[in-house]
Motif scaffolding. Structure first.
Motif, PDB file in Angstrom:
ATOM      1  N   PHE A  53      -7.464  -2.083   1.088  1.00  0.00           N
ATOM      2  CA  PHE A  53      -6.537  -2.744  -0.168  1.00  0.00           C
ATOM      3  C   PHE A  53      -6.081  -3.558   0.315  1.00  0.00           C
ATOM      4  O   PHE A  53      -5.591  -4.131  -0.812  1.00  0.00           O
ATOM      5  N   LYS A  92     -11.109   4.672  -4.381  1.00  0.00           N
ATOM      6  CA  LYS A  92     -10.028   5.258  -3.595  1.00  0.00           C
ATOM      7  C   LYS A  92      -9.840   3.711  -2.573  1.00  0.00           C
ATOM      8  O   LYS A  92     -11.419   3.878  -2.079  1.00  0.00           O
ATOM      9  N   GLU A 127      -3.839   5.146 -10.086  1.00  0.00           N
ATOM     10  CA  GLU A 127      -2.872   4.544  -8.909  1.00  0.00           C
ATOM     11  C   GLU A 127      -2.679   2.794  -8.444  1.00  0.00           C
ATOM     12  O   GLU A 127      -1.298   2.679  -8.644  1.00  0.00           O
ATOM     13  N   ALA A 128      -4.062   2.046  -8.309  1.00  0.00           N
ATOM     14  CA  ALA A 128      -3.629   0.904  -8.329  1.00  0.00           C
ATOM     15  C   ALA A 128      -3.917  -0.249  -9.950  1.00  0.00           C
ATOM     16  O   ALA A 128      -3.617  -1.641  -9.565  1.00  0.00           O
ATOM     17  N   PHE A 160       0.783  -1.472  -0.067  1.00  0.00           N
ATOM     18  CA  PHE A 160      -0.153   0.404  -0.118  1.00  0.00           C
ATOM     19  C   PHE A 160       1.102   1.372  -0.237  1.00  0.00           C
ATOM     20  O   PHE A 160       0.817   2.311  -1.372  1.00  0.00           O
ATOM     21  N   VAL A 206      -5.361   4.385  -1.953  1.00  0.00           N
ATOM     22  CA  VAL A 206      -4.573   3.991  -3.108  1.00  0.00           C
ATOM     23  C   VAL A 206      -5.643   4.413  -4.152  1.00  0.00           C
ATOM     24  O   VAL A 206      -6.924   3.731  -3.688  1.00  0.00           O
ATOM     25  N   THR A 257       2.199   2.077  -3.059  1.00  0.00           N
ATOM     26  CA  THR A 257       1.738   2.288  -4.073  1.00  0.00           C
ATOM     27  C   THR A 257       0.998   3.610  -4.167  1.00  0.00           C
ATOM     28  O   THR A 257       0.080   4.265  -4.872  1.00  0.00           O
ATOM     29  N   ASP A 258       0.694   4.459  -2.675  1.00  0.00           N
ATOM     30  CA  ASP A 258      -0.064   5.315  -2.432  1.00  0.00           C
ATOM     31  C   ASP A 258       1.280   6.413  -2.803  1.00  0.00           C
ATOM     32  O   ASP A 258       2.123   7.055  -2.092  1.00  0.00           O
TER      33      ASP A 258
END
Length: 352
Positions: free
Chosen positions: A313, A307, A278-279, A263, A274, A266-267
């Motif tokens: 996540f 998000k 981004e994901a 996480f 996220v 990815t953030d």
């Protein structure tokens, strides 16, 4: 393809294209297309799938024909059709775009001069059903609406979308007008008409077409600061889920630590969430079908804000790993033990 030939001769598609390719270069950059396509109100994950199908050689640029493919796929998604190349030849109205940042396409599409799609005689029938369910302060909880929806015998995922679209102010309750929207959509679905992915302008009740300034009214889009306190609850967590006892979370503590590390990486903008953008690459690298990933995202994005928090996540990765390692498909709605611990309190009290 027939669909593409029709699109290229369509003045609406031409108009949209000119808005993006302002210099008449004959190509559209990914960044410009993304800004424009987000005005469709579709989720980032759905838009990511649309981009993948349109950008066939993965060069990050669309020519005019490819941009028409993207527009047509947006139209398909907005009308409840599959986002796939096989949908391109199906008859659909042109896609709808708005300048508002609202995911509900409220202001900007629903001007006061668009007549409401719910007819007066139907509204009277829906009002009678609404009153028979004993509303409190003019509102029905998810618990009271649930039996009416389930009585239609429609699939749970369709009913989930009906609830999402009709709970316009996202407070986990339906007022008289929102209930009428829900009933209208249910009857459309029973007539085999597709339930749209976003609420068409004509279906937004007149009472919801201007953001209210009544003190204490629920904001249409809660700010990040108020999201945690607001009583939001979408169907997978609320209306179509069982009561939520204090059960252990399915994500084990050791796995949560691993998922938290992913996480943080990815953030990218470090805002504590996220986003779909981004994901996207991370999700697609799992090799799972885009439609399945979109379903997992929808389940975990319990507040429908585009998000995921750290817990959401982690839950998404749990569901992905269940499929990858054990072949277990994600459920149609979150089970009580799947609901993130932080969402088992305030957010569910209205419907439990």
């Amino acid at each position: 393809m027939i669909g593409l030939a029709l699109s290229s001769a369509n003045p609406v598609y031409e108009k949209f294209y000119r808005q993006v390719d302002t210099t008449n270069a004959g190509r559209v950059l990914a960044s410009d297309a993304a800004v424009f396509l987000k005005k469709s109100g579709l989720t980032d994950l759905v838009l990511g799938k649309i981009w993948d199908l349109a950008d066939t050689d993965g060069k990050g640029i669309l020519n005019k024909q490819e941009f028409f493919v993207a527009l047509r796929l947006v139209a398909c998604a907005q009308n409840g059709l599959d986002v796939s190349l096989s949908s391109l030849n199906l008859p659909v109205p042109p896609p709808r775009f708005t300048d508002t940042s609202s995911p509900l396409l409220l202001s900007g599409t629903a001007s006061s001069d668009v007549p409401w799609a719910v007819k007066l005689e139907d509204k009277a029938k829906y009002d009678a059903i609404f009153d028979s369910l004993n509303p409190v302060n003019g509102l029905l909880s998810g618990d009271k609406v649930k039996p009416v929806l389930l009585n239609s015998k429609l699939p749970v995922d369709i009913l989930g979308r009906v609830w999402e679209l009709s709970d316009i102010d996202r407070d986990g309750m339906l007022d008289r007008d929102e209930f009428a929207v829900a009933m209208f959509l249910v009857y459309c679905a029973l007539e085999k008409e597709p339930v749209p992915m976003s609420l068409p302008a004509a279906l937004v009740p007149p009472s919801k077409r201007k953001p209210r300034s009544v003190p204490g009214a629920v904001p249409l889009i809660p700010s990040a600061a108020t999201t945690k306190e607001s009583h939001q609850s979408l169907p997978p967590v609320g209306i179509l889920a069982a009561k939520t006892p204090l059960t252990q979370w399915v994500v084990l503590p050791a796995d949560k630590v691993k998922y938290d590390e992913i996480f943080v990486k990815t953030d990218k903008d470090m805002d504590g969430f996220v986003s779909g953008v981004e994901a996207r690459d991370l999700f697609l690298k799992t090799g799972l079908p885009s439609a399945l990933l979109a379903h997992i995202w929808a389940l975990c994005d319990t507040k429908d804000c585009g998000k995921l928090s750290k817990e959401q996540f982690a839950l998404a990765f749990y569901l992905i790993n269940q499929k990858l390692t054990k072949g277990i498909d994600p459920p149609q709605a979150l089970t009580p033990e799947m609901i993130p611990p932080s969402e088992r309190g305030v957010g569910l009290q209205k419907i439990v």
